[in-house]
Write a protein that holds these residues in place. Structure first.
Motif, PDB file in Angstrom:
ATOM      1  N   VAL A 191     -19.611 -25.055  40.234  1.00  0.00           N
ATOM      2  CA  VAL A 191     -19.890 -25.587  38.899  1.00  0.00           C
ATOM      3  C   VAL A 191     -19.185 -26.932  38.771  1.00  0.00           C
TER       4      VAL A 191
ATOM      5  N   ALA B 172     -10.627 -11.942  38.485  1.00  0.00           N
ATOM      6  CA  ALA B 172     -10.968 -12.095  37.068  1.00  0.00           C
ATOM      7  C   ALA B 172     -12.480 -12.166  36.878  1.00  0.00           C
TER       8      ALA B 172
ATOM      9  N   ARG C 269      -8.563 -14.982  45.626  1.00  0.00           N
ATOM     10  CA  ARG C 269      -7.273 -14.606  46.204  1.00  0.00           C
ATOM     11  C   ARG C 269      -7.158 -13.111  46.528  1.00  0.00           C
TER      12      ARG C 269
ATOM     13  N   TYR D 177      -0.751  -0.910  37.277  1.00  0.00           N
ATOM     14  CA  TYR D 177      -1.986  -1.719  37.243  1.00  0.00           C
ATOM     15  C   TYR D 177      -3.122  -0.884  36.632  1.00  0.00           C
TER      16      TYR D 177
ATOM     17  N   ASP E 209      -5.606 -15.183  36.278  1.00  0.00           N
ATOM     18  CA  ASP E 209      -4.270 -14.575  36.224  1.00  0.00           C
ATOM     19  C   ASP E 209      -3.352 -15.287  35.244  1.00  0.00           C
TER      20      ASP E 209
ATOM     21  N   GLU F 256     -20.142 -18.875  42.294  1.00  0.00           N
ATOM     22  CA  GLU F 256     -18.913 -18.974  43.100  1.00  0.00           C
ATOM     23  C   GLU F 256     -19.022 -20.170  44.046  1.00  0.00           C
ATOM     24  N   ALA F 257     -17.990 -21.015  44.029  1.00  0.00           N
ATOM     25  CA  ALA F 257     -18.015 -22.230  44.850  1.00  0.00           C
ATOM     26  C   ALA F 257     -17.944 -21.916  46.350  1.00  0.00           C
TER      27      ALA F 257
ATOM     28  N   VAL G  77      -3.020  -9.349  40.402  1.00  0.00           N
ATOM     29  CA  VAL G  77      -4.404  -8.871  40.452  1.00  0.00           C
ATOM     30  C   VAL G  77      -4.729  -8.146  39.144  1.00  0.00           C
TER      31      VAL G  77
ATOM     32  N   VAL H 241      -0.897  -5.693  47.604  1.00  0.00           N
ATOM     33  CA  VAL H 241      -0.404  -4.445  46.995  1.00  0.00           C
ATOM     34  C   VAL H 241      -0.593  -4.412  45.481  1.00  0.00           C
TER      35      VAL H 241
ATOM     36  N   GLU I 157      -8.480 -25.917  37.594  1.00  0.00           N
ATOM     37  CA  GLU I 157      -9.925 -26.107  37.704  1.00  0.00           C
ATOM     38  C   GLU I 157     -10.582 -25.967  36.324  1.00  0.00           C
TER      39      GLU I 157
END
Ligand SMILES: Cc1cc2nc3c(=O)[nH]c(=O)nc-3n(C[C@H](O)[C@H](O)[C@H](O)COP(=O)(O)OP(=O)(O)OC[C@H]3O[C@@H](n4cnc5c(N)ncnc54)[C@H](O)[C@@H]3O)c2cc1C
Length: 455
Positions: free
Chosen positions: A240, A23, A50, A72, A426, A42-43, A433, A67, A273
């Motif tokens: 963050v 995302a 994922r 998609y 998601d 990004e932590a 994905v 997959v 989170e």
């Protein structure tokens, strides 16, 4: 505000994206395409979340998703733009029944009924129930698209997919159908998966001969290309702590290293989170996020010198009634041979409370337990060349009933209630994905439409 107005903000807005999963990376790439100034925080010490991959002894291991499907749209569009080749992936699967794997090719769709009958994978009563379930899904099919959650809302009628299967088919089909396929697809139990999401999964993956796809060199090839497109704006190991809102508008984010001002923030973490980072969300949106739940899982990956799965299968599944902690194991070399050892790259998944127990073990012990369990079903499993363990406390969003309905409300009202803030992940779409990537693109559109925040 129309597209021209959105364009007006682009050059002037500084967007902070929290999280570099599918995302967040899609939001970052969308920002780049629109000429928006952005930073991704990004932590972890690597990007991907994922969809992250790891290089091990010249092989590439996908640590999470593996997959895609032909539906998609967003992800396949990104693959085209980024020059990532995608090809079809085998849907040949073995299902454990009466001491052996019974092989079905899911591309054969209804023709598999013959196989199911021959191997007594389902009792005649359960088979009749399956036909009823298939028929019912077929009637709802136009609304059950994983790429578009809006129309599935009307089908979120029961408390869980297990309840719906009991009602539409009967109890006999529950274990054989959802106890295998829903577990493989969500790494969770059908009792915990929302009805609309579960129906979309059953229709999309099990009843339809849908095309399963994969980037030629595994999901990591897509992740690597997406990261490369925005790498100059990603700050790794930057967790963050809090999103700062002043006067009803976005002001920036607080990290351990200091305050980062922003005109707009796209919070692209899990729902759990997001609630931690945003303790003062409007009550209705906070309620919607509080309902989001995830399966938890762990995976052991083994590089092997000779094939393990039967009859050129891509994966084998163990029905829940087997009582194994394994949900399934697959051979990534069947779909992406260029990045796997010649014998195979076996990914084995565990889920549920037993996965939580296994996750607490050191890597070596965890891999040994997996190896022993695989050998119960595939005694020919050789000593691996290498083994790796991966743990997901929040693996797949289970989209419990009701959460799907809260999603459009959150998307519509949040940027209006807190200017410059949007949620992605998601859980804001049909979890996958594709859902994550589509939510990232939508979040950038939303914050630009609402205009800059307070900083
Ligand atoms: C084992 C497994 C198999 C799967 N298989 C498939 C599959 O085959 N196909 C499919 O479509 N989907 C699959 N999925 C689901 C899919 O991977 C996810 O739905 C999707 O990747 C989620 O992306 P996301 O960006 O929403 O979240 P994430 O990938 O979780 O990204 C969130 C990011 O935010 C970061 N973060 C969190 N907190 C902070 C903070 N405070 N500050 C900064 N950064 C932070 C995290 O480190 C992470 O990188 C699978 C998932 C798992 C775990």
């Amino acid at each position: 505000m129309g597209p021209a107005d959105i364009g007006k903000w682009c050059g002037a807005v500084r967007v902070v994206v929290i999280g570099a999963g599918a995302a967040g990376l899609s939001a970052a790439y969308e920002s780049r395409k629109r000429g928006v100034d952005f930073t991704v925080l990004e932590a972890a010490d690597h990007a991907g979340g994922r969809i992250a991959a790891e290089e091990v002894e010249g092989c590439r291991i996908d640590t999470g998703a593996q997959v895609l499907t032909a539906g998609y749209r967003t992800v396949l569009g990104l693959c085209r733009e980024l020059g990532v080749p995608v090809h079809a992936c085998s849907r040949r699967a073995g299902i454990w029944r009466r001491g052996a794997f019974r092989v079905v090719d899911q591309n054969d769709g209804w023709r598999n009924l013959r196989t199911l009958l021959a191997f007594k994978l389902f009792s005649p009563k359960a088979l009749w129930q399956l036909v009823r379930i298939g028929w019912s899904l077929r009637r709802q099919a136009a609304d059950l698209r994983l790429a578009d959650p809006s129309r599935a809302l009307a089908h979120d009628t029961e408390a869980s997919i297990a309840d719906w299967i009991r009602k539409a088919g009967g109890t006999e089909s529950l274990e054989g159908l959802a106890g295998t396929s829903i577990r493989v697809l969500t790494l969770g139990n059908p009792e915990d998966v929302g009805a609309a999401y579960g129906k979309a999964l059953l229709w999309g993956y099990t009843f339809q001969p849908v095309e399963l796809l994969t980037p030629e060199r595994g999901m990591g090839q897509f992740t690597q290309a997406l990261v490369a497109a925005v790498a100059d704006r990603i700050r790794l190991s930057t967790k963050v702590e809090r999103v700062v809102i002043r006067g009803g508008a976005e002001a920036g984010v607080q990290t351990a290293a200091g305050f980062v001002p922003a005109d707009a923030v796209v919070c692209a973490t899990t729902a759990t989170e997001a609630r931690r980072l945003l303790p003062n969300l409007p009550a209705d949106i906070d309620r919607a996020l509080a309902g989001v739940t995830y399966s938890s899982s762990c995976r052991a990956v083994f590089g092997v010198d000779r094939p393990v799965l039967p009859d050129q299968c891509y994966f084998v599944a163990l029905p829940r009634r087997e009582g194994s902690f394994l949900v399934d194991y697959s051979d990534a070399s069947v779909k992406s041979p260029q990045v796997a050892p010649s014998g195979g790259l076996i990914h084995a998944e565990a889920a549920g409370s037993r996965a939580e127990f296994l996750s607490a073990l050191p890597d070596g012990d965890l891999c040994r337990r997996f190896l022993a369990e695989i050998r119960r079903y595939s005694p020919e499993m050789p000593e691996p060349r290498f083994a790796r363990a991966y743990r997901w406390k929040e693996a797949v969003c289970l989209m419990p009933s009701g959460v799907l309905a809260g999603r459009p409300r959150a998307r519509r009202s949040l940027p209006e209630q807190i200017r410059g803030l949007a949620l992605a992940g998601d859980y804001m779409h049909m979890p996958s994905v594709e859902g994550a990537a589509a939510s990232g693109v939508a979040a950038v559109e939303d914050v630009l439409r609402a205009g800059p925040g307070a900083s």
